[in-house]
Design a protein around this motif. Sequence first.
Motif, PDB file in Angstrom:
ATOM      1  N   ILE A 133      41.739  45.972  41.702  1.00  0.00           N
ATOM      2  CA  ILE A 133      41.868  45.450  43.061  1.00  0.00           C
ATOM      3  C   ILE A 133      42.073  43.944  43.032  1.00  0.00           C
ATOM      4  O   ILE A 133      42.881  43.392  43.792  1.00  0.00           O
ATOM      5  N   VAL A 134      41.359  43.243  42.152  1.00  0.00           N
ATOM      6  CA  VAL A 134      41.515  41.794  42.023  1.00  0.00           C
ATOM      7  C   VAL A 134      42.940  41.448  41.595  1.00  0.00           C
ATOM      8  O   VAL A 134      43.544  40.488  42.104  1.00  0.00           O
ATOM      9  N   LEU A 135      43.506  42.223  40.660  1.00  0.00           N
ATOM     10  CA  LEU A 135      44.889  42.007  40.242  1.00  0.00           C
ATOM     11  C   LEU A 135      45.832  42.103  41.438  1.00  0.00           C
ATOM     12  O   LEU A 135      46.721  41.251  41.624  1.00  0.00           O
ATOM     13  N   LEU A 136      45.640  43.117  42.276  1.00  0.00           N
ATOM     14  CA  LEU A 136      46.505  43.317  43.436  1.00  0.00           C
ATOM     15  C   LEU A 136      46.230  42.301  44.540  1.00  0.00           C
ATOM     16  O   LEU A 136      47.140  41.919  45.276  1.00  0.00           O
ATOM     17  N   MET A 137      44.990  41.843  44.658  1.00  0.00           N
ATOM     18  CA  MET A 137      44.695  40.773  45.607  1.00  0.00           C
ATOM     19  C   MET A 137      45.416  39.488  45.195  1.00  0.00           C
ATOM     20  O   MET A 137      45.898  38.737  46.044  1.00  0.00           O
ATOM     21  N   GLY A 138      45.503  39.254  43.895  1.00  0.00           N
ATOM     22  CA  GLY A 138      46.277  38.110  43.417  1.00  0.00           C
ATOM     23  C   GLY A 138      47.727  38.230  43.814  1.00  0.00           C
ATOM     24  O   GLY A 138      48.348  37.254  44.256  1.00  0.00           O
ATOM     25  N   ALA A 139      48.280  39.455  43.682  1.00  0.00           N
ATOM     26  CA  ALA A 139      49.672  39.670  44.088  1.00  0.00           C
ATOM     27  C   ALA A 139      49.848  39.435  45.576  1.00  0.00           C
ATOM     28  O   ALA A 139      50.859  38.861  46.015  1.00  0.00           O
ATOM     29  N   ARG A 146      42.758  37.725  35.720  1.00  0.00           N
ATOM     30  CA  ARG A 146      43.649  38.772  36.224  1.00  0.00           C
ATOM     31  C   ARG A 146      44.133  38.466  37.641  1.00  0.00           C
ATOM     32  O   ARG A 146      45.211  38.894  38.036  1.00  0.00           O
ATOM     33  N   PHE A 147      43.337  37.720  38.412  1.00  0.00           N
ATOM     34  CA  PHE A 147      43.782  37.322  39.739  1.00  0.00           C
ATOM     35  C   PHE A 147      45.038  36.462  39.640  1.00  0.00           C
ATOM     36  O   PHE A 147      46.016  36.669  40.377  1.00  0.00           O
ATOM     37  N   PHE A 148      45.043  35.505  38.714  1.00  0.00           N
ATOM     38  CA  PHE A 148      46.212  34.626  38.569  1.00  0.00           C
ATOM     39  C   PHE A 148      47.392  35.370  37.946  1.00  0.00           C
ATOM     40  O   PHE A 148      48.547  35.078  38.268  1.00  0.00           O
ATOM     41  N   PHE A 191      45.033  51.568  46.354  1.00  0.00           N
ATOM     42  CA  PHE A 191      45.319  52.650  45.408  1.00  0.00           C
ATOM     43  C   PHE A 191      44.283  52.737  44.285  1.00  0.00           C
ATOM     44  O   PHE A 191      43.996  53.846  43.803  1.00  0.00           O
ATOM     45  N   PRO A 192      43.660  51.624  43.839  1.00  0.00           N
ATOM     46  CA  PRO A 192      42.571  51.815  42.872  1.00  0.00           C
ATOM     47  C   PRO A 192      41.422  52.629  43.441  1.00  0.00           C
ATOM     48  O   PRO A 192      40.795  53.422  42.725  1.00  0.00           O
TER      49      PRO A 192
END
Length: 583
Positions: A163-169, A216-218, A494-495
Amino acid sequence: MASSDASPSIGDLHGKDFDRFLSSVNSFGKYHKLVLAFVFLPAVLPGSFHGFNQVFLAAKPQNFWCRLQNTSSMPEVVLTGAIANLSTATTEDQKHCTMPDTAANAPSLWSNGSQMLRPEGTNSSSVPCQYGWEYDRAFYNNSIVTEWNLVCEKSYYPTIALIVLLMGATCGTPLFGLIGDRWGRKRAYVICMCIAQTAGIATAFSPDFIIFCVCRFFVGATYPSAWSLPFTLSMEMISAKQRATFGTAASIAYCLGSLVVVAIAYLVQDWRQFALATSIPLCYVFLSWYFMPESARWLLSRHRVDEVEAFFSKVAKCNKTEFNTDLLKGILRDNTSRDISEKENYSYWDLFQTPNMRKKSLLLCAVNCANLTVYLGLSYYSPSLGSNPWISYTLAALMEVPAYVLVYLTADRVGRRLPTVVFLLVGGFVLLGTCIVPTSNSTTLLVLGLIGKLCISTSFTFGEIYEQELFPTVVRSQGSAFTQYVSNACACVFPVIMYLGENYVAYPVIIFGILSVAAGCSALFLPETLDTDLPQTLEDGEKFGENMPWRDVFRFLPRRPRDTASETVMETRPKGTIVRTNL
């Protein structure tokens, strides 16, 4: 395309849009082929590397069990059986996350070095794992899950990381879209890659889960733009006839990138080394950036006539074509005097100021939300659908190749709209079919998931082409960024959808099917873009597909110029005002 020995006259070019005089220097000659093959196609690979390596960074072993104290001398197979024999757990969660309280004295129960025995009268109650966990490393040797014990009460941590990865996106995509439209696609791309590479390499040195999530956010803030910026730039430098071809080639390159990722993950099964192996080699993009041209369409929209002239001079020289420099300069200056350049800076608000642009922007958001959510969902969830995660993921990635071949074969024959609708609907109904498949039948679930992946990969590619052809040049990068922003915001769920698979493996796939069907119905209301020039101004974008009648909503095949008398073209009057005339 212009021949090498023919120079267009003023009558041929004056007043025609960018695509017309792009053809005058050969819109798909040697220069375009070299730049597309050796600069832009390699430039889209980082998007797939950074987008999919988290599948294996946070891979969860298929089986794990409580570690016993002082059992280093026990064979693993016997140790696993010992825990099973001692445990009175009745659910999968209990079997993985609890141990019998007698296991604290497990060595005293070791008999003949071959089996674990339960002495009569011992207490058979269960307690949480006291000494950590042992993991089945048949498929994954070391991931953040095994290193930081992200199981049982911490089993949702990998979901949080995703979710953090996608929040970064969600946060990064509109920023790079704004930079791309304000300061150029090329400059935005190099800033994007500097951040992506720094965060990707830093991931390998994360001391704990919090720092891992920050890195992973960045990475997430950059990986969508690492794909979309070079893709947008490429689509702006070629003519309409080559867009589907290059879109197919770029998508295949992206697919190959995901296959390289799984190959590296198989060979390098330590997550820290894997993070470095999927980041450091991507530094080649800084060399390709040197040879990357800026978008001539964007330069034209920013009044930078001399740089546009220099670009066409370079193209003509490489393609061995000729054109009149003074004529080209006059045409470009005439174009910059039109309303294409009345406004210096455009914003996301320009996408919603007029009704037709607003409608198309929202419809593209709906379609791409489903495309991205289902595509990422099936990509990340595919290892859970089969018995072997390596094979399942590889097959899911390979299914994209025939999908992109379908795009190539159909895009210039039946258009963009019909395939988008059909593949979304067919893929959605196939995924919904998993609700009648027993969970024990992993092969059937995998096959249905693979068919769904093929369909969604096809519609995803058409959606990417659609974006570039519907948004006008002055807000194209921001329009693409906005749809990605909304798509990534929606994809953050989706996660959580995948996490439902812990209880019932088909739950996520069924939800993905519902999203696909809804998006397929929405795509019916988008106009066809086959054989049309890219809109340059906001006025062009507003008029394209305006007042779409119901018969066009349910039209199966695109209208060709010969099929209708209402086709329109852009015409420039002496004072530079744009009008539309019927052919």
